[in-house]
Design an enzyme around this catalytic site. Structure first.
Site, PDB file in Angstrom:
ATOM      1  N   GLY A   1     -12.561   9.070 -33.322  1.00  0.00           N
ATOM      2  CA  GLY A   1     -13.620  10.865 -34.077  1.00  0.00           C
ATOM      3  C   GLY A   1     -14.985  10.199 -33.407  1.00  0.00           C
ATOM      4  O   GLY A   1     -15.480  11.689 -33.028  1.00  0.00           O
TER       5      GLY A   1
ATOM      6  N   HIS B   1     -15.664  18.535 -40.518  1.00  0.00           N
ATOM      7  CA  HIS B   1     -15.661  16.669 -39.549  1.00  0.00           C
ATOM      8  C   HIS B   1     -14.932  17.459 -38.839  1.00  0.00           C
ATOM      9  O   HIS B   1     -13.814  17.270 -39.074  1.00  0.00           O
ATOM     10  CB  HIS B   1     -15.160  15.510 -40.614  1.00  0.00           C
ATOM     11  CG  HIS B   1     -16.284  15.361 -42.407  1.00  0.00           C
ATOM     12  ND1 HIS B   1     -17.517  15.571 -42.100  1.00  0.00           N
ATOM     13  CD2 HIS B   1     -15.821  15.232 -43.247  1.00  0.00           C
ATOM     14  CE1 HIS B   1     -17.910  15.428 -42.922  1.00  0.00           C
ATOM     15  NE2 HIS B   1     -17.279  15.075 -44.237  1.00  0.00           N
ATOM     16  N   THR B   2     -15.480  18.018 -37.476  1.00  0.00           N
ATOM     17  CA  THR B   2     -14.815  18.460 -36.363  1.00  0.00           C
ATOM     18  C   THR B   2     -14.242  16.848 -35.732  1.00  0.00           C
ATOM     19  O   THR B   2     -13.139  17.447 -35.069  1.00  0.00           O
ATOM     20  CB  THR B   2     -15.468  19.360 -35.704  1.00  0.00           C
ATOM     21  OG1 THR B   2     -16.708  18.759 -35.086  1.00  0.00           O
ATOM     22  CG2 THR B   2     -15.936  21.020 -36.499  1.00  0.00           C
ATOM     23  N   CYS B   3     -15.042  15.796 -35.458  1.00  0.00           N
ATOM     24  CA  CYS B   3     -14.934  14.684 -34.830  1.00  0.00           C
ATOM     25  C   CYS B   3     -13.580  13.933 -36.000  1.00  0.00           C
ATOM     26  O   CYS B   3     -12.905  13.362 -35.274  1.00  0.00           O
ATOM     27  CB  CYS B   3     -16.293  13.744 -35.043  1.00  0.00           C
ATOM     28  SG  CYS B   3     -16.231  13.419 -36.160  1.00  0.00           S
ATOM     29  N   PHE B   4     -12.688  14.480 -37.146  1.00  0.00           N
ATOM     30  CA  PHE B   4     -12.001  13.823 -37.666  1.00  0.00           C
ATOM     31  C   PHE B   4     -10.867  14.931 -37.595  1.00  0.00           C
ATOM     32  O   PHE B   4      -9.974  14.902 -38.443  1.00  0.00           O
ATOM     33  CB  PHE B   4     -12.247  12.874 -38.571  1.00  0.00           C
ATOM     34  CG  PHE B   4     -13.063  11.906 -38.220  1.00  0.00           C
ATOM     35  CD1 PHE B   4     -13.102  10.663 -38.191  1.00  0.00           C
ATOM     36  CD2 PHE B   4     -14.053  11.880 -38.474  1.00  0.00           C
ATOM     37  CE1 PHE B   4     -13.453   9.689 -37.497  1.00  0.00           C
ATOM     38  CE2 PHE B   4     -15.414  10.389 -38.589  1.00  0.00           C
ATOM     39  CZ  PHE B   4     -14.569   9.359 -38.322  1.00  0.00           C
TER      40      PHE B   4
END
Length: 518
Positions: free
Chosen positions: A201, A484-487
């Protein structure tokens, strides 16, 4: 001349061949002693195949009914084991030559039935057929190479090949160039002042933040064209082009670390990246130069391309009505600069006769020559990470998919692979969600994907590779969804009905910008 004369004289001086020598030269091989005869390789024994179309169809029906595909699997694995087996299975008469247009000698009905049935067989059966065909090619074709037939390999396999090849390069050059080899290690990102381990992430978030900054207009490295919704290299001259090399290396790192980037380069950018696909040893060799056409310009600057197309189709007097020369103008930091498209171009008028040359030179100037140093640095940066002979396997559009993902969305596939946290897939909120999403237009589906993952494209491995997760948000249903774009995670409050969920979801995905609302 002297050597030639000596040779001729020596030939004339040779004694004539006597009769018995001539007879010996015409001696038949049948008269040779047995021990001198070279053995002929035996003709390959042709297998005997007796299965008919009806036999095969019966086997398929039995397999479908029982779920036991052994008989069908055996047929495919043996039939496609070699070309001799294929010959025996599908030719009307195995031993008869058929080389006429009127009759190829193939039982076309049998071929069609076998092919149609294959599409509905289990994967292990399909894999055995592909394996057999590839083995047949390797056995029968001298000098066979996957580089000659890249269509056999899927783009997902090509991606793995590039990654593995880069890893091997890292190992081989580690002792010689430690810093350069470090580029080919898997990234692990830590943000200063933030605790936590990078499980993928943080790396994705780092790429998203960096790309957003690099392509910001204030940096002036890339120009965003609103008509085509894509970025292109700025033609501004500068003293140091190392930043472009850095962007190229960053893009290569994203491919190597399986990160899909939200980059909007036109297709010709990837064509230039493969020109050539392998970095030349001679540093004086031009790189990033490819044949470009008006169609390539249409994908970046549609208005200008349309104007040039109008010039090509103009039926009047081009020289008198357009009053143009082989000279173009560009604005650089508020200063208008002129460039000749050919020697003394400012003195050569564009006419009906030479307008095609003018358009081609203009397009080449815009997409190749005016940005050569910028793109060359970008090219070397990308290949510093992804330098691999596996790039010979790739087409430009496949490189684009490796970098940006595929534009083809399959929300049903996303639904099947989605993970849940705090929800069950049978919960009302989840059922409302998928009813709404599957009914969205393509534009809204792309907005949802961009909202939740940071990109509206799909990774090379398909929707399953997104590892998309929907989590229950213990907040008021008056709140909008959060991502949550990183995940690749969507936090969804437990909305009470489909109408409310649809309303809040559309508001959220339509007004999101960066890490908040517009």
């Amino acid at each position: 001349m002297t050597g030639y004369g000596v040779f001729c004289a020596s030939v004339r001086d040779l004694p004539s061949i006597c009769l018995d020598v001539r007879q010996k030269q015409r001696m038949s091989i049948d008269t040779l002693p047995q021990e001198l005869k070279a053995p002929f390789p035996p003709e390959p024994s042709l297998p005997i195949r007796t299965k008919t179309v009806k036999d095969f169809q019966d086997d398929v029906e039995k397999s479908k009914a029982s779920g036991d595909w052994k008989a069908v699997h055996y047929f495919y694995s043996t039939t496609f084991d070699s070309f001799l087996e294929i010959n025996a299975a599908f030719k009307k008469d195995t031993n008869s030559p058929f080389n006429t247009v009127e009759d190829s000698g193939i039982d076309a009905q049998f071929v069609d039935v076998v092919y149609d049935a294959l599409l509905n067989t289990p994967q292990d059966v399909q894999k055995s057929v592909l394996k057999g065909i590839i083995n047949g090619l390797l056995q029968e074709w001298t000098g066979f190479s996957f580089c000659q037939y890249p269509f056999i390999i899927s783009i997902a396999a090509k991606k793995v090949i590039i990654q593995r090849d880069s890893e091997q390069q890292m190992i081989s050059i580690a002792r010689l160039a430690r810093k350069r080899a470090d580029l080919k290690k898997k990234l692990k990102v830590t943000f200063v002042g933030e605790a936590g381990l990078d499980m993928g992430g943080l790396t994705k978030e780092w790429f998203l933040l960096l790309i957003r900054q690099i392509f910001h207009p204030d940096y002036g490295m890339f120009t965003y064209h609103k008509d085509s919704h894509c970025h292109w290299f700025s033609s501004f001259k500068c003293d140091n082009y190392s930043e472009f090399r850095l962007v190229g290396a960053l893009m290569g790192l994203a491919v190597y670390n399986s990160i899909t980037l939200d980059i909007r380069f036109p297709p010709c950018c990837y064509k230039k990246l493969l020109s050539p696909p392998i970095v030349p040893c001679d540093h004086n060799t031009l790189v990033g130069i490819c044949d470009v056409t008006l169609d390539d310009l249409f994908q970046i600057m549609p208005e200008l391309a349309h104007g040039l197309n109008e010039l090509l189709s103009y039926e009047g007097n081009v020289e008198e009505d357009f009053y143009s020369t082989f000279q173009v103008f560009q604005e650089e930091f508020g200063v208008i600069k002129s460039y000749n498209l050919k020697p003394n171009g400012d003195k050569i008028a564009v006419t009906n006769q030479n307008r095609k040359e003018y358009v081609q030179l203009y397009v080449d100037f815009l997409l190749n020559k005016s940005i050569y140093k910028q793109f060359a640095a970008f090219y070397y940066g990308f290949h510093s990470v992804c330098a691999s002979y596996a790039l010979l396997l790739l087409r430009p559009e496949e490189v684009e998919i490796l970098v940006c993902g595929s534009p083809e969305l399959d929300m049903s596939a996303l639904q099947r692979s989605t993970q849940y946290e705090g929800y069950q897939k049978t919960d009302p909120t989840i059922r409302y969600f998928w009813d709404v999403v599957l009914g969205f237009s393509l534009d809204l589906q792309k907005k949802l994907l961009h909202f939740a993952t940071g990109s509206d494209r799909v990774p090379v491995g398909g929707m399953a590779d997104l590892n998309f997760k929907i989590s229950k948000s213990e907040t008021s249903t008056n709140w909008l969804p959060v991502a949550h774009t990183c995940f690749n995670q969507l936090c969804l409050p437990p909305y009470k009905n489909k109408k409310e969920l649809k309303q809040k979801l559309i508001i959220g995905i339509s007004n999101a910008e960066g890490f908040g609302l517009e």
